[in-house]
Design an enzyme around this catalytic site. Structure first.
Site, mmCIF file in Angstrom:
data_model
loop_
_atom_site.group_PDB
_atom_site.id
_atom_site.type_symbol
_atom_site.label_atom_id
_atom_site.label_comp_id
_atom_site.label_asym_id
_atom_site.label_seq_id
_atom_site.Cartn_x
_atom_site.Cartn_y
_atom_site.Cartn_z
ATOM 1 N N LYS A 227 0.794 -1.230 0.000
ATOM 2 C CA LYS A 227 0.000 0.000 0.000
ATOM 3 C C LYS A 227 0.824 1.276 0.000
ATOM 4 O O LYS A 227 1.861 1.346 0.663
ATOM 5 C CB LYS A 227 -0.892 0.016 1.247
ATOM 6 C CG LYS A 227 -1.972 -1.019 1.193
ATOM 7 C CD LYS A 227 -2.831 -0.897 2.416
ATOM 8 C CE LYS A 227 -4.064 -1.771 2.273
ATOM 9 N NZ LYS A 227 -4.897 -1.693 3.477
ATOM 10 N N GLY B 180 10.950 -6.184 6.680
ATOM 11 C CA GLY B 180 10.600 -7.593 6.885
ATOM 12 C C GLY B 180 10.345 -8.384 5.614
ATOM 13 O O GLY B 180 11.016 -9.381 5.329
HETATM 14 P P1 AMP Z 1 4.836 -4.304 2.414
HETATM 15 O O1 AMP Z 1 4.725 -4.952 3.766
HETATM 16 O O2 AMP Z 1 4.130 -3.018 2.291
HETATM 17 O O3 AMP Z 1 6.252 -4.270 1.903
HETATM 18 O O4 AMP Z 1 4.017 -5.237 1.432
HETATM 19 C C1 AMP Z 1 4.405 -6.532 1.125
HETATM 20 C C2 AMP Z 1 3.210 -7.256 0.622
HETATM 21 O O5 AMP Z 1 2.742 -6.655 -0.568
HETATM 22 C C3 AMP Z 1 3.492 -8.699 0.269
HETATM 23 O O6 AMP Z 1 2.755 -9.502 1.134
HETATM 24 C C4 AMP Z 1 2.989 -8.828 -1.160
HETATM 25 O O7 AMP Z 1 2.267 -10.007 -1.390
HETATM 26 C C5 AMP Z 1 2.096 -7.633 -1.319
HETATM 27 N N1 AMP Z 1 1.954 -7.239 -2.726
HETATM 28 C C6 AMP Z 1 2.912 -6.838 -3.551
HETATM 29 N N2 AMP Z 1 2.411 -6.599 -4.781
HETATM 30 C C7 AMP Z 1 1.089 -6.837 -4.717
HETATM 31 C C8 AMP Z 1 0.028 -6.752 -5.659
HETATM 32 N N3 AMP Z 1 0.230 -6.371 -6.919
HETATM 33 N N4 AMP Z 1 -1.215 -7.075 -5.240
HETATM 34 C C9 AMP Z 1 -1.417 -7.452 -3.955
HETATM 35 N N5 AMP Z 1 -0.457 -7.542 -3.029
HETATM 36 C C10 AMP Z 1 0.787 -7.250 -3.397
#
Ligand code: AMP
Length: 397
Positions: free
Chosen positions: A198, A355
């Site tokens: 996000k 993480g």
């Molecule tokens: P963050 O903790 O913000 O670094 O987010 C990591 C998470 O983002 C991981 O669990 C990924 O599966 C998710 N993620 C990355 N790209 C996408 C996407 N296009 N759609 C849904 N989730 C995503």
């Protein structure tokens, strides 16, 4: 000379050294499941003991919220610590007061003791003066090796550093040096890759990075918010439509700062958010109504790789796609492998952290090849946001 005080600035012989480490390790069935944090603390402990200092380890463990909770006792970590250090370590049932003093007073030069969880006392998180004084009573100097806890102004991470002469341990020093060479005084061009779920959790970070880097590559679910802000259809993809304005502000700020924002050109889309869901590649201009963008496509990967080949420095946080669900880990793996190769060839300084990023790089088998991988989650993100971490500020010359 570093901007902060290190073990090179102090003679530890015969001194009681309060060493703040991060022993907040993951446990499974009463045993340490991942000893990375313990291993990172070893060089400093070894150095101080070899120089004849007396090491008194301080750490938090879990979230006992200021009271004694047996399941958050650091005693559980003692066997793994003794195993890693290959020596006996004394344990005190409390980190302050008589119990701590008795153990500390029995130490000889070169000995090591572990004190009980600092968060068993309310004064820890409140950074309370009386608790700081009680901790400091057991030491002559303070050494901090817990970068991952340095974003919190707690008694054992910050308060005590103003009470006793304070120095960075070797793990803290390595982390700060890597971070400084990646963003404070980097060799240019610098690329930042920011991915993950996000935009809302990384707004400050994006705002800080556009002012510092030459290329800001946006991937993951957060790229969808930027694509939507540019008027593109993103179907059923994860997207924060209400943040279109914030995304546009970041784009405008980047243009002003001369930072090129790199968004996906194509995407791997599927109808279901699950491993091995049938998928295909589309241009970001042709995402269908029922499509879910789960990874970047081959053209986007090639574009990022071509830019990376021109860069001297890379800072990375967040995956390009839903990397836990193969094959939507391909974008992350490909770019990670290219970054690793450029690093090994001596063409790139690569620093990654957070993480999920650490798991993604481990999954791509490249974590060892990066110049530095930070296991600090929140502290690494706050540092990317440009914040001065209180536990680091207290170590400055
Ligand atoms: P963050 O903790 O913000 O670094 O987010 C990591 C998470 O983002 C991981 O669990 C990924 O599966 C998710 N993620 C990355 N790209 C996408 C996407 N296009 N759609 C849904 N989730 C995503």
């Amino acid at each position: 000379m570093t901007a902060f005080r290190t073990l090179d600035d102090v003679d530890v012989k015969g001194k009681r050294v309060l060493l703040r480490v991060d022993l907040n390790v993951p446990m499974e069935d009463g045993r340490v499941a991942d000893a990375t944090r313990i291993e990172r603390a070893l060089p400093t402990i070894d150095e101080i003991t070899k120089k004849g200092g007396r090491v008194i380890l301080l750490s938090h463990f879990g979230r006992p919220k200021g009271q004694r909770v047996e399941e958050d006792s650091l005693r559980q970590v003692l066997p793994a610590l003794e195993h890693a250090l290959k020596r006996k370590i004394a344990f005190a049932d409390d980190c302050v007061g008589e119990k701590a003093a008795r153990v500390v007073n029995a130490l000889k030069d070169g000995d090591v003791a572990l004190l009980e969880n600092t968060r068993f006392h309310k004064g820890e998180e409140k950074n309370a003066d009386d608790f700081i004084a009680a901790l400091a009573a057991n030491g002559d100097i303070f050494v901090s090796d817990a970068f991952s806890a340095a974003h919190r102004a707690h008694a054992s991470t910050e308060g005590i550093a103003h009470k006793l002469p304070a120095f960075a341990g070797r793990a803290m020093q390595a982390e700060l040096e890597a971070l400084e060479s990646a963003l404070a005084h980097p060799q240019r061009p610098v690329m930042a890759i920011v991915g993950g779920a996000k935009v809302s959790t990384k707004l400050e970070l994006l705002g800080n990075l556009v002012a510092k880097v030459d290329y800001l590559v946006i991937g993951g679910g957060m790229a969808n918010t930027f694509l939507a802000a540019q008027g593109k259809a993103v179907g059923k993809s994860l997207c924060e439509h209400d943040l279109a304005g914030a995304a546009q502000e970041i784009l405008a700020k980047a243009e002003k700062a001369g930072c090129e924002i790199v968004l996906p050109i194509d995407a791997t889309v599927a109808q279901k958010f699950e491993a091995h869901a049938p998928s295909h590649i589309v241009s970001v201009d042709h995402v269908g109504e029922s499509d879910m963008i789960l990874d970047v496509g081959p053209k986007s990967i090639a574009h990022v790789e071509a830019l990376l080949a021109k860069c001297k420095t890379l800072v990375w946080n967040g995956p390009f796609g839903a990397f836990e669900l193969p094959p939507f880990d391909e974008g992350t793996n490909a770019v990670a492998q290219t970054a690793a190769r450029l690093t090994v060839e001596g063409k790139l300084l690569s620093v990654a952290g957070g993480g999920d990023t650490v798991s993604a790089l481990n999954q791509a088998h490249v974590a060892q090849e990066f110049s530095y991988v930070s296991t600090a989650g929140g502290a690494f993100l706050e540092w990317l946001e440009g914040k001065i971490l209180p536990g680091v500020a207290a170590l400055m010359r």
